[in-house]
Design a protein around this motif. Structure first.
Motif, PDB file in Angstrom:
ATOM      1  N   TYR A  70       0.599  -1.181  -0.317  1.00  0.00           N
ATOM      2  CA  TYR A  70      -0.088   0.472   0.058  1.00  0.00           C
ATOM      3  C   TYR A  70       0.804   1.735   0.391  1.00  0.00           C
ATOM      4  O   TYR A  70       0.838   2.240  -0.748  1.00  0.00           O
ATOM      5  CB  TYR A  70      -0.944   0.001   1.108  1.00  0.00           C
ATOM      6  N   ARG A  71       1.768   1.748   0.929  1.00  0.00           N
ATOM      7  CA  ARG A  71       2.284   2.576   0.791  1.00  0.00           C
ATOM      8  C   ARG A  71       3.970   2.139   1.355  1.00  0.00           C
ATOM      9  O   ARG A  71       4.412   1.275   1.823  1.00  0.00           O
ATOM     10  CB  ARG A  71       2.588   3.624   1.727  1.00  0.00           C
ATOM     11  N   LEU A  72       5.427   2.609   0.897  1.00  0.00           N
ATOM     12  CA  LEU A  72       6.352   2.894   0.901  1.00  0.00           C
ATOM     13  C   LEU A  72       6.660   2.953   2.225  1.00  0.00           C
ATOM     14  O   LEU A  72       6.068   4.419   2.513  1.00  0.00           O
ATOM     15  CB  LEU A  72       6.829   3.355  -0.245  1.00  0.00           C
ATOM     16  N   GLU A  73       7.532   2.216   3.001  1.00  0.00           N
ATOM     17  CA  GLU A  73       7.965   2.507   4.181  1.00  0.00           C
ATOM     18  C   GLU A  73       8.914   2.179   3.781  1.00  0.00           C
ATOM     19  O   GLU A  73      10.191   1.214   3.559  1.00  0.00           O
ATOM     20  CB  GLU A  73       7.083   0.806   5.096  1.00  0.00           C
ATOM     21  N   PRO A  74      10.099   3.988   4.279  1.00  0.00           N
ATOM     22  CA  PRO A  74      10.534   3.733   3.750  1.00  0.00           C
ATOM     23  C   PRO A  74      11.841   3.555   4.679  1.00  0.00           C
ATOM     24  O   PRO A  74      13.351   3.573   4.107  1.00  0.00           O
ATOM     25  CB  PRO A  74      10.947   5.617   4.037  1.00  0.00           C
ATOM     26  N   SER A  75      11.891   3.664   6.058  1.00  0.00           N
ATOM     27  CA  SER A  75      12.351   3.044   7.166  1.00  0.00           C
ATOM     28  C   SER A  75      12.952   1.029   6.445  1.00  0.00           C
ATOM     29  O   SER A  75      13.981   0.731   6.950  1.00  0.00           O
ATOM     30  CB  SER A  75      12.230   2.892   8.372  1.00  0.00           C
ATOM     31  N   ILE A  76      12.419   0.689   6.270  1.00  0.00           N
ATOM     32  CA  ILE A  76      12.151  -0.853   6.133  1.00  0.00           C
ATOM     33  C   ILE A  76      13.082  -0.914   4.691  1.00  0.00           C
ATOM     34  O   ILE A  76      13.406  -1.667   5.025  1.00  0.00           O
ATOM     35  CB  ILE A  76      10.476  -1.320   5.790  1.00  0.00           C
ATOM     36  N   VAL A  77      12.961  -0.173   3.740  1.00  0.00           N
ATOM     37  CA  VAL A  77      13.439  -0.447   2.501  1.00  0.00           C
ATOM     38  C   VAL A  77      14.386   0.370   2.698  1.00  0.00           C
ATOM     39  O   VAL A  77      15.560  -0.685   1.604  1.00  0.00           O
ATOM     40  CB  VAL A  77      12.750   0.304   1.575  1.00  0.00           C
ATOM     41  N   THR A  78      15.002   1.052   3.532  1.00  0.00           N
ATOM     42  CA  THR A  78      16.469   1.388   3.393  1.00  0.00           C
ATOM     43  C   THR A  78      16.881   0.896   4.355  1.00  0.00           C
ATOM     44  O   THR A  78      18.574   0.298   3.745  1.00  0.00           O
ATOM     45  CB  THR A  78      16.857   3.046   3.961  1.00  0.00           C
ATOM     46  N   ALA A  79      16.810  -0.245   5.209  1.00  0.00           N
ATOM     47  CA  ALA A  79      18.197  -0.755   6.095  1.00  0.00           C
ATOM     48  C   ALA A  79      17.534  -1.909   5.305  1.00  0.00           C
ATOM     49  O   ALA A  79      18.786  -2.302   4.336  1.00  0.00           O
ATOM     50  CB  ALA A  79      16.894  -1.590   7.345  1.00  0.00           C
ATOM     51  N   TYR A  80      17.158  -2.257   4.398  1.00  0.00           N
ATOM     52  CA  TYR A  80      16.830  -3.717   3.489  1.00  0.00           C
ATOM     53  C   TYR A  80      18.306  -3.483   2.532  1.00  0.00           C
ATOM     54  O   TYR A  80      18.734  -4.224   1.964  1.00  0.00           O
ATOM     55  CB  TYR A  80      15.751  -4.024   3.034  1.00  0.00           C
ATOM     56  N   LEU A  81      18.145  -2.090   1.315  1.00  0.00           N
ATOM     57  CA  LEU A  81      19.083  -1.531   0.903  1.00  0.00           C
ATOM     58  C   LEU A  81      19.900  -1.426   1.407  1.00  0.00           C
ATOM     59  O   LEU A  81      21.169  -1.757   0.195  1.00  0.00           O
ATOM     60  CB  LEU A  81      18.415  -0.360  -0.298  1.00  0.00           C
ATOM     61  N   SER A  82      20.294  -1.152   2.928  1.00  0.00           N
ATOM     62  CA  SER A  82      21.566  -1.625   2.933  1.00  0.00           C
ATOM     63  C   SER A  82      22.566  -2.289   2.982  1.00  0.00           C
ATOM     64  O   SER A  82      23.781  -2.291   2.556  1.00  0.00           O
ATOM     65  CB  SER A  82      21.669  -0.323   3.975  1.00  0.00           C
ATOM     66  N   LYS A  83      22.022  -3.727   2.726  1.00  0.00           N
ATOM     67  CA  LYS A  83      23.004  -4.672   3.221  1.00  0.00           C
ATOM     68  C   LYS A  83      23.281  -5.373   1.310  1.00  0.00           C
ATOM     69  O   LYS A  83      24.210  -5.846   1.290  1.00  0.00           O
ATOM     70  CB  LYS A  83      21.644  -5.640   3.045  1.00  0.00           C
ATOM     71  N   PHE A  84      22.847  -4.612   0.140  1.00  0.00           N
ATOM     72  CA  PHE A  84      23.460  -4.851  -0.904  1.00  0.00           C
ATOM     73  C   PHE A  84      24.673  -3.578  -0.878  1.00  0.00           C
ATOM     74  O   PHE A  84      25.692  -3.534  -2.082  1.00  0.00           O
ATOM     75  CB  PHE A  84      21.848  -4.928  -1.771  1.00  0.00           C
ATOM     76  N   ARG A  85      24.943  -2.874  -0.186  1.00  0.00           N
ATOM     77  CA  ARG A  85      26.339  -1.815  -0.520  1.00  0.00           C
ATOM     78  C   ARG A  85      27.073  -2.853  -0.601  1.00  0.00           C
ATOM     79  O   ARG A  85      27.780  -3.553   0.623  1.00  0.00           O
ATOM     80  CB  ARG A  85      26.147  -1.055   0.450  1.00  0.00           C
TER      81      ARG A  85
END
Length: 85
Positions: A70-85
């Motif tokens: 429904y809505r982007l949850e920035p904290s969840i998505v940024t934490a998830y994407l941080s794993k790919f750095r």
């Protein structure tokens, strides 16, 4: 050494969905901070996806993992994407 491929986040959406448009736009904003691709899949183009998601769009997925609905949850998505750095 080859760079890691960018993760592909998939947004299951439909054309007349303002929440879908908002999620996609918010994801594009995060692309300035994280390296990832966005794939948009119209659930109405596939009877199985339409059955599975119904009116429950947008859904943001990576592989088989649902990140948000429904809505982007920035904290969840940024934490998830941080794993790919």
């Amino acid at each position: 050494m080859a760079a890691e491929p960018a993760p592909i986040l998939t947004v299951y959406s439909r054309s007349y969905c303002h929440l879908c448009d908002e999620m996609i736009e918010a994801l594009r904003g995060l692309q300035g901070l994280f390296h990832f691709e966005i794939a948009v899949v119209d659930v109405d183009a596939d009877p199985e996806l339409e059955r599975r998601h119904g009116e429950s769009v947008p859904v943001l997925m990576h592989g088989g993992r649902e990140l948000c609905r429904y809505r982007l949850e920035p904290s969840i998505v940024t934490a998830y994407l941080s794993k790919f750095r």
